[in-house]
Design a protein around this motif. Sequence first.
Motif, PDB file in Angstrom:
ATOM      1  N   ASN A 135       0.816  -1.205   0.000  1.00 25.48           N
ATOM      2  CA  ASN A 135       0.000   0.000   0.000  1.00 25.48           C
ATOM      3  C   ASN A 135       0.857   1.265   0.000  1.00 25.48           C
ATOM      4  OD1 ASN A 135      -2.788   1.302   0.422  1.00 25.48           O
ATOM      5  ND2 ASN A 135      -1.542   2.208   2.035  1.00 25.48           N
ATOM      6  N   VAL A 136       1.970   1.233   0.732  1.00 22.81           N
ATOM      7  CA  VAL A 136       2.872   2.385   0.765  1.00 22.81           C
ATOM      8  C   VAL A 136       3.462   2.632  -0.629  1.00 22.81           C
ATOM      9  CG1 VAL A 136       5.014   3.311   1.729  1.00 22.81           C
ATOM     10  CG2 VAL A 136       3.392   2.129   3.215  1.00 22.81           C
ATOM     11  N   VAL A 137       3.829   1.559  -1.321  1.00 18.78           N
ATOM     12  CA  VAL A 137       4.336   1.681  -2.696  1.00 18.78           C
ATOM     13  C   VAL A 137       3.262   2.293  -3.595  1.00 18.78           C
ATOM     14  CG1 VAL A 137       5.070   0.351  -4.720  1.00 18.78           C
ATOM     15  CG2 VAL A 137       6.021  -0.173  -2.469  1.00 18.78           C
ATOM     16  N   TYR A 138       2.020   1.874  -3.387  1.00 19.29           N
ATOM     17  CA  TYR A 138       0.895   2.439  -4.149  1.00 19.29           C
ATOM     18  C   TYR A 138       0.692   3.913  -3.813  1.00 19.29           C
ATOM     19  CZ  TYR A 138      -4.047   3.514  -5.014  1.00 19.29           C
ATOM     20  OH  TYR A 138      -5.222   4.124  -5.388  1.00 19.29           O
ATOM     21  N   ARG A 139       0.697   4.243  -2.532  1.00 19.21           N
ATOM     22  CA  ARG A 139       0.497   5.637  -2.105  1.00 19.21           C
ATOM     23  C   ARG A 139       1.618   6.554  -2.590  1.00 19.21           C
ATOM     24  NH1 ARG A 139      -4.764   6.474  -0.808  1.00 19.21           N
ATOM     25  NH2 ARG A 139      -5.434   5.348   1.062  1.00 19.21           N
ATOM     26  N   ALA A 140       2.816   5.995  -2.734  1.00 17.95           N
ATOM     27  CA  ALA A 140       3.948   6.790  -3.222  1.00 17.95           C
ATOM     28  C   ALA A 140       3.867   7.032  -4.725  1.00 17.95           C
ATOM     29  CB  ALA A 140       5.260   6.100  -2.876  1.00 17.95           C
ATOM     30  N   GLY A 141       2.947   6.338  -5.401  1.00 22.44           N
ATOM     31  CA  GLY A 141       2.800   6.514  -6.839  1.00 22.44           C
ATOM     32  C   GLY A 141       3.696   5.614  -7.660  1.00 22.44           C
ATOM     33  N   PHE A 142       4.310   4.605  -7.007  1.00 24.89           N
ATOM     34  CA  PHE A 142       5.184   3.682  -7.722  1.00 24.89           C
ATOM     35  C   PHE A 142       4.401   2.537  -8.362  1.00 24.89           C
ATOM     36  CE2 PHE A 142       8.619   4.889  -4.395  1.00 24.89           C
ATOM     37  CZ  PHE A 142       8.780   6.121  -5.013  1.00 24.89           C
ATOM     38  N   GLY A 143       3.111   2.500  -8.094  1.00 19.95           N
ATOM     39  CA  GLY A 143       2.206   1.537  -8.722  1.00 19.95           C
ATOM     40  C   GLY A 143       0.875   2.231  -8.945  1.00 19.95           C
ATOM     41  N   ASN A 144       0.228   1.986 -10.084  1.00 17.12           N
ATOM     42  CA  ASN A 144      -1.023   2.703 -10.368  1.00 17.12           C
ATOM     43  C   ASN A 144      -2.235   2.068  -9.699  1.00 17.12           C
ATOM     44  OD1 ASN A 144      -0.842   0.466 -12.101  1.00 17.12           O
ATOM     45  ND2 ASN A 144      -2.140   1.427 -13.652  1.00 17.12           N
TER      46      ASN A 144
ATOM     47  N   ARG B 102      -3.175  -0.970  -6.250  1.00 20.15           N
ATOM     48  CA  ARG B 102      -2.578  -1.766  -5.180  1.00 20.15           C
ATOM     49  C   ARG B 102      -2.120  -3.119  -5.707  1.00 20.15           C
ATOM     50  NH1 ARG B 102      -6.555   1.086  -2.272  1.00 20.15           N
ATOM     51  NH2 ARG B 102      -5.700   2.220  -0.473  1.00 20.15           N
ATOM     52  N   GLN B 103      -2.826  -3.657  -6.681  1.00 14.51           N
ATOM     53  CA  GLN B 103      -2.432  -4.941  -7.247  1.00 14.51           C
ATOM     54  C   GLN B 103      -1.086  -4.819  -7.979  1.00 14.51           C
ATOM     55  OE1 GLN B 103      -5.670  -3.645  -7.650  1.00 14.51           O
ATOM     56  NE2 GLN B 103      -6.249  -4.880  -5.888  1.00 14.51           N
ATOM     57  N   ALA B 104      -0.921  -3.729  -8.714  1.00 11.47           N
ATOM     58  CA  ALA B 104       0.349  -3.503  -9.408  1.00 11.47           C
ATOM     59  C   ALA B 104       1.477  -3.296  -8.405  1.00 11.47           C
ATOM     60  CB  ALA B 104       0.231  -2.295 -10.336  1.00 11.47           C
ATOM     61  N   ALA B 105       1.179  -2.544  -7.326  1.00 10.20           N
ATOM     62  CA  ALA B 105       2.193  -2.295  -6.295  1.00 10.20           C
ATOM     63  C   ALA B 105       2.583  -3.594  -5.607  1.00 10.20           C
ATOM     64  CB  ALA B 105       1.658  -1.295  -5.276  1.00 10.20           C
ATOM     65  N   ARG B 106       1.613  -4.454  -5.379  1.00 16.66           N
ATOM     66  CA  ARG B 106       1.903  -5.752  -4.748  1.00 16.66           C
ATOM     67  C   ARG B 106       2.840  -6.583  -5.617  1.00 16.66           C
ATOM     68  NH1 ARG B 106      -2.036  -9.388  -1.456  1.00 16.66           N
ATOM     69  NH2 ARG B 106      -0.913 -11.343  -1.353  1.00 16.66           N
ATOM     70  N   GLN B 107       2.587  -6.573  -6.914  1.00 12.72           N
ATOM     71  CA  GLN B 107       3.431  -7.334  -7.831  1.00 12.72           C
ATOM     72  C   GLN B 107       4.851  -6.771  -7.859  1.00 12.72           C
ATOM     73  OE1 GLN B 107       2.261  -7.385 -12.026  1.00 12.72           O
ATOM     74  NE2 GLN B 107       2.672  -9.574 -12.042  1.00 12.72           N
ATOM     75  N   ILE B 108       4.964  -5.433  -7.826  1.00 11.13           N
ATOM     76  CA  ILE B 108       6.277  -4.793  -7.812  1.00 11.13           C
ATOM     77  C   ILE B 108       7.066  -5.227  -6.575  1.00 11.13           C
ATOM     78  CG2 ILE B 108       7.426  -2.549  -7.508  1.00 11.13           C
ATOM     79  CD1 ILE B 108       5.207  -1.377  -9.328  1.00 11.13           C
ATOM     80  N   VAL B 109       6.383  -5.283  -5.432  1.00 10.76           N
ATOM     81  CA  VAL B 109       7.039  -5.716  -4.191  1.00 10.76           C
ATOM     82  C   VAL B 109       7.423  -7.192  -4.278  1.00 10.76           C
ATOM     83  CG1 VAL B 109       6.738  -6.086  -1.715  1.00 10.76           C
ATOM     84  CG2 VAL B 109       5.891  -3.983  -2.765  1.00 10.76           C
ATOM     85  N   ASN B 110       6.470  -8.036  -4.694  1.00 12.55           N
ATOM     86  CA  ASN B 110       6.716  -9.479  -4.727  1.00 12.55           C
ATOM     87  C   ASN B 110       7.853  -9.874  -5.675  1.00 12.55           C
ATOM     88  OD1 ASN B 110       4.712  -9.974  -2.884  1.00 12.55           O
ATOM     89  ND2 ASN B 110       3.163 -10.530  -4.387  1.00 12.55           N
ATOM     90  N   HIS B 111       8.084  -9.065  -6.690  1.00 11.96           N
ATOM     91  CA  HIS B 111       9.138  -9.373  -7.658  1.00 11.96           C
ATOM     92  C   HIS B 111      10.495  -8.792  -7.251  1.00 11.96           C
ATOM     93  CE1 HIS B 111       6.216 -10.316 -11.226  1.00 11.96           C
ATOM     94  NE2 HIS B 111       6.015 -11.079 -10.170  1.00 11.96           N
TER      95      HIS B 111
ATOM     96  N   THR C  45       5.073   5.695 -12.593  1.00 16.05           N
ATOM     97  CA  THR C  45       4.975   7.092 -12.129  1.00 16.05           C
ATOM     98  C   THR C  45       4.391   7.991 -13.218  1.00 16.05           C
ATOM     99  OG1 THR C  45       7.292   7.497 -12.752  1.00 16.05           O
ATOM    100  CG2 THR C  45       6.861   6.883 -10.464  1.00 16.05           C
ATOM    101  N   ASP C  46       4.618   7.640 -14.471  1.00 11.60           N
ATOM    102  CA  ASP C  46       3.985   8.396 -15.560  1.00 11.60           C
ATOM    103  C   ASP C  46       2.467   8.268 -15.499  1.00 11.60           C
ATOM    104  OD1 ASP C  46       6.419   9.227 -16.535  1.00 11.60           O
ATOM    105  OD2 ASP C  46       6.584   7.645 -18.045  1.00 11.60           O
ATOM    106  N   LEU C  47       1.988   7.081 -15.089  1.00 11.23           N
ATOM    107  CA  LEU C  47       0.543   6.844 -14.994  1.00 11.23           C
ATOM    108  C   LEU C  47      -0.069   7.503 -13.759  1.00 11.23           C
ATOM    109  CD1 LEU C  47       0.441   3.023 -15.901  1.00 11.23           C
ATOM    110  CD2 LEU C  47      -0.149   4.943 -17.395  1.00 11.23           C
ATOM    111  N   THR C  48       0.752   7.773 -12.735  1.00 11.97           N
ATOM    112  CA  THR C  48       0.222   8.289 -11.469  1.00 11.97           C
ATOM    113  C   THR C  48       0.570   9.761 -11.230  1.00 11.97           C
ATOM    114  OG1 THR C  48       2.203   7.525 -10.259  1.00 11.97           O
ATOM    115  CG2 THR C  48       0.340   5.994 -10.423  1.00 11.97           C
ATOM    116  N   GLN C  49       1.040  10.444 -12.263  1.00 12.67           N
ATOM    117  CA  GLN C  49       1.436  11.841 -12.087  1.00 12.67           C
ATOM    118  C   GLN C  49       0.298  12.713 -11.559  1.00 12.67           C
ATOM    119  OE1 GLN C  49       3.105  13.236 -15.763  1.00 12.67           O
ATOM    120  NE2 GLN C  49       5.211  12.775 -15.158  1.00 12.67           N
TER     121      GLN C  49
END
Length: 203
Positions: A97-106, A108-117, A156-160
Amino acid sequence: MARYTGPRAKISRRFGVSLFGPSKAFERRNFPPGQHGVRAGRKKKSEYSVALGEKQKLRFQYGVLEKQFRGYYEEAARRRGVTGVILLQLLELRLDNVVYRAGFGNTRQAARQIVNHGHILVNGRTVDIASFQVKPGDVIKVGGKPSSQQLVIRMTDLTQASPGVDWLDTNKDKLEATVSRVPDRADIDPLVNEQLIVELYSR
């Protein structure tokens, strides 16, 4: 790592709110699923049904399964303070969720995958556990591998246009965020009434 893999638009339609981020399918058919979906909202629900619905919405919003969610509630109940608010804070301080809130994932599911990988570092160490609890002072940073950098730069381009949160100091140029404090209830703004969830578990 257990996670929900079922239909997402159908769940959002059931609860009448987009729980998994923007969805064209939900926008086209924003009424409950099923043969009588358009008329389904007219039936009066019991107090238990409403409270159960609030719990399910929060579970799906953060991508947490039932057993794990109960664990969060029991931890919140053990701590001193308002149980419902502490429950929200525990969910909000999950690493995905923190990764999502920071805008590193568009989403929560995308942010979870970024963390898991393994694309995320916490205080300089790789953490690939989405449920990892961060705390004030922790520095969340994207790993130095080109693949990690390129993936998150695309995100981050998607979450600007997405607004940031006050409890995170985010530097998108450095792909880094620092947890400045525990989020307040007003910072979280969930889609649910958490007090109904506390009452549901207290029965």
